[in-house]
Enzyme design. Structure first.
Site, mmCIF file in Angstrom:
data_model
loop_
_atom_site.group_PDB
_atom_site.id
_atom_site.type_symbol
_atom_site.label_atom_id
_atom_site.label_comp_id
_atom_site.label_asym_id
_atom_site.label_seq_id
_atom_site.Cartn_x
_atom_site.Cartn_y
_atom_site.Cartn_z
ATOM 1 C CG ASN A 35 75.081 2.204 8.741
ATOM 2 O OD1 ASN A 35 74.988 1.289 7.907
ATOM 3 N ND2 ASN A 35 74.525 3.380 8.576
ATOM 4 N NE ARG A 60 70.535 2.162 8.072
ATOM 5 C CZ ARG A 60 70.758 2.685 6.877
ATOM 6 N NH1 ARG A 60 71.987 2.817 6.427
ATOM 7 N NH2 ARG A 60 69.765 3.088 6.144
ATOM 8 C CG HIS A 120 65.095 7.240 5.574
ATOM 9 N ND1 HIS A 120 64.617 7.955 4.498
ATOM 10 C CD2 HIS A 120 66.414 7.082 5.368
ATOM 11 C CE1 HIS A 120 65.606 8.217 3.661
ATOM 12 N NE2 HIS A 120 66.719 7.683 4.177
ATOM 13 N NE ARG A 136 68.360 7.017 -3.463
ATOM 14 C CZ ARG A 136 68.259 6.742 -2.180
ATOM 15 N NH1 ARG A 136 67.091 6.472 -1.632
ATOM 16 N NH2 ARG A 136 69.323 6.739 -1.405
ATOM 17 C CD GLU A 182 69.166 7.351 10.471
ATOM 18 O OE1 GLU A 182 70.014 8.226 10.156
ATOM 19 O OE2 GLU A 182 68.621 6.618 9.654
#
Ligand code: ADP
Length: 400
Positions: A7, A94, A183, A244, A387
């Site tokens: 990643n 990723r 996601h 956010r 993940e």
């Protein structure tokens, strides 16, 4: 077969090495502060006695030196997990944005690289770093197949009524302005785990999945396929997050610009970096916000109420969109570790068949942990996400 999962971020590379024969994680690590002073690699080796951690403070002026450092640690005498980097048969990357082009994991060739590059305007913070990781890995692990696993891919099954914005058609047709969702790898991983726990094929399982990390999103999963999700064209909308804002009236942006004289760059920073829990409670980490609330801070209480209320509203919305739901799944940092957020999000939903068992909810999740009461029509599960493992599995699948 050994699969390295990468990643690659703008100043970091996270990695995990899996052995697909034994299904084991061999080592994991993080190269951080790439291109900055004080770069270092933290390398963790799994062995019988537990985890051995090695920290090296070494200059890593770019991703290439960073990944070479990882490659040499893998074979370093005394701490080697493999004998030769050539043992790595595939590298799974990723990649945040796959646009409409990629609804599946793909083996990377020059054309795939071109498309990832063309998608940079859609994910300007992520795709360039993901691409850099791919280019560097192609040089360093030249013998390995390179595979891209996209965060957006799982949501490509959404119907147009869910992914289109009510904007003039041209913006979609010529410029790709639509909901992509993010996601996806995590939503898919926990969906598979939930289906296995329920003892049903994924293709017959209907779920609401809540990935609550620093970034947070929910997905409506009907018969194993994503049919709606809370993030959109970018990872900004939907749930309230660490920093956010999540959903907001877009006309607020005109107000900020026209009446408060804020520039677009300032508004971008405000909505992405200074809002959410941080904006309301003064902290972005749920642990800090809970601590403040327990000490009597009213802004912290409000922030958590807002955070959970958004989740609750989407649970209701997705129940309307999906019809009968098998399970509601909580995952990622907050979803896995905050009984309070789970309890607040599910409270008052008995009329929708969602009832939490307080005692079960307060336990710690290692594996799939059911937390619903016996009379809950919808099962409620806490499932630790993984993940990287999902990327490794999909990499293996892509290679046939
Ligand atoms: P990322 O989106 O960076 O991958 P994670 O899924 O690791 O994030 O989630 C990080 C967040 O998880 C932290 O910001 C924190 O709010 C939350 N978190 C981690 N541990 C706990 C805990 N024990 N209780 C509540 N929240 C937690």
């Amino acid at each position: 077969m050994k699969i390295l999962v990468i990643n690659s971020g703008s100043s970091s590379i996270k990695y995990k090495l899996f052995d697909t024969e034994t299904h084991e994680l061999m080592c994991a690590g993080l190269v951080e502060r790439i291109g900055l002073a004080g770069s270092r690699v933290k390398h963790e080796i799994q062995d019988d006695g537990g985890v051995q951690t090695i920290v090296r403070e070494t200059p890593a002026p770019n991703h290439e030196t960073g990944l070479r450092l990882v490659a040499s640690l893998l074979v370093e005498p005394g701490i080697a997990v493999i004998e030769d980097p050539a043992e790595i048969a595939a590298v799974g990357h990723r990649v945040v944005h796959g646009g409409e082009r990629f609804s599946q994991t793909v083996v990377i060739d020059d054309e795939v690289i071109d498309v990832i590059r063309q998608l940079i305007p859609y994910a300007p913070l992520h795709n360039p770093a993901n691409l850099e990781g791919i280019l560097v890995a192609r040089r360093i692990f030249a013998q390995a197949a390179q595979v891209a696993v996209f965060d957006t891919a799982f949501h490509q099954t959404m119907p147009a009524r869910a992914y289109r914005y009510a904007l003039p058609n041209d913006l979609y047709e010529k410029h790709g302005v639509r909901v992509y969702g993010f996601h996806g790898t995590s939503h898919l991983y926990v969906s598979k785990e939930a289906a296995a726990w329920l003892g049903k094929p994924l293709a017959e399982t209907t779920l609401i999945t809540a990935h609550l990390g620093n970034g947070a999103s929910m997905a409506a999963v009907k018969n194993g396929r994503s049919v709606d999700t809370t993030m959109g064209f970018t990872p900004l909308p939907g749930l309230m997050m660490g920093t956010r804002s999540g959903d907001l009236d877009p006309a607020i942006i005109f107000y900020l610009a026209n009446n408060l004289g804020m520039s677009l760059a300032e508004i971008d920073k405000l909505l992405n970096k200074q809002s959410g829990l941080l904006g309301v409670a003064g902290n972005s980490d749920v642990r800090d916000v809970v601590e403040k609330m327990e000490a009597g801070d009213e802004n912290a209480r409000l922030a958590l109420e807002m955070y959970a209320y958004r989740i609750k509203k989407y649970i209701g919305a997705y129940m309307a969109a999906l019809g009968p739901v098998d399970a509601l799944v909580f995952t990622a940092g907050v979803g896995e570790n905050s009984p309070l957020v789970r309890q607040m999000s599910c409270s008052g939903l008995a009329h929708l068949g969602v009832v939490l068992d307080e005692k079960k909810n307060n336990a710690r999740a290692k594996d799939v942990m059911p937390i619903h009461a016996e009379n809950s029509r919808v099962k409620i599960l806490v499932i630790p996400t993984n993940e990287e493992l999902e990327i490794a599995r999909q990499t293996l699948d892509a290679l046939g």
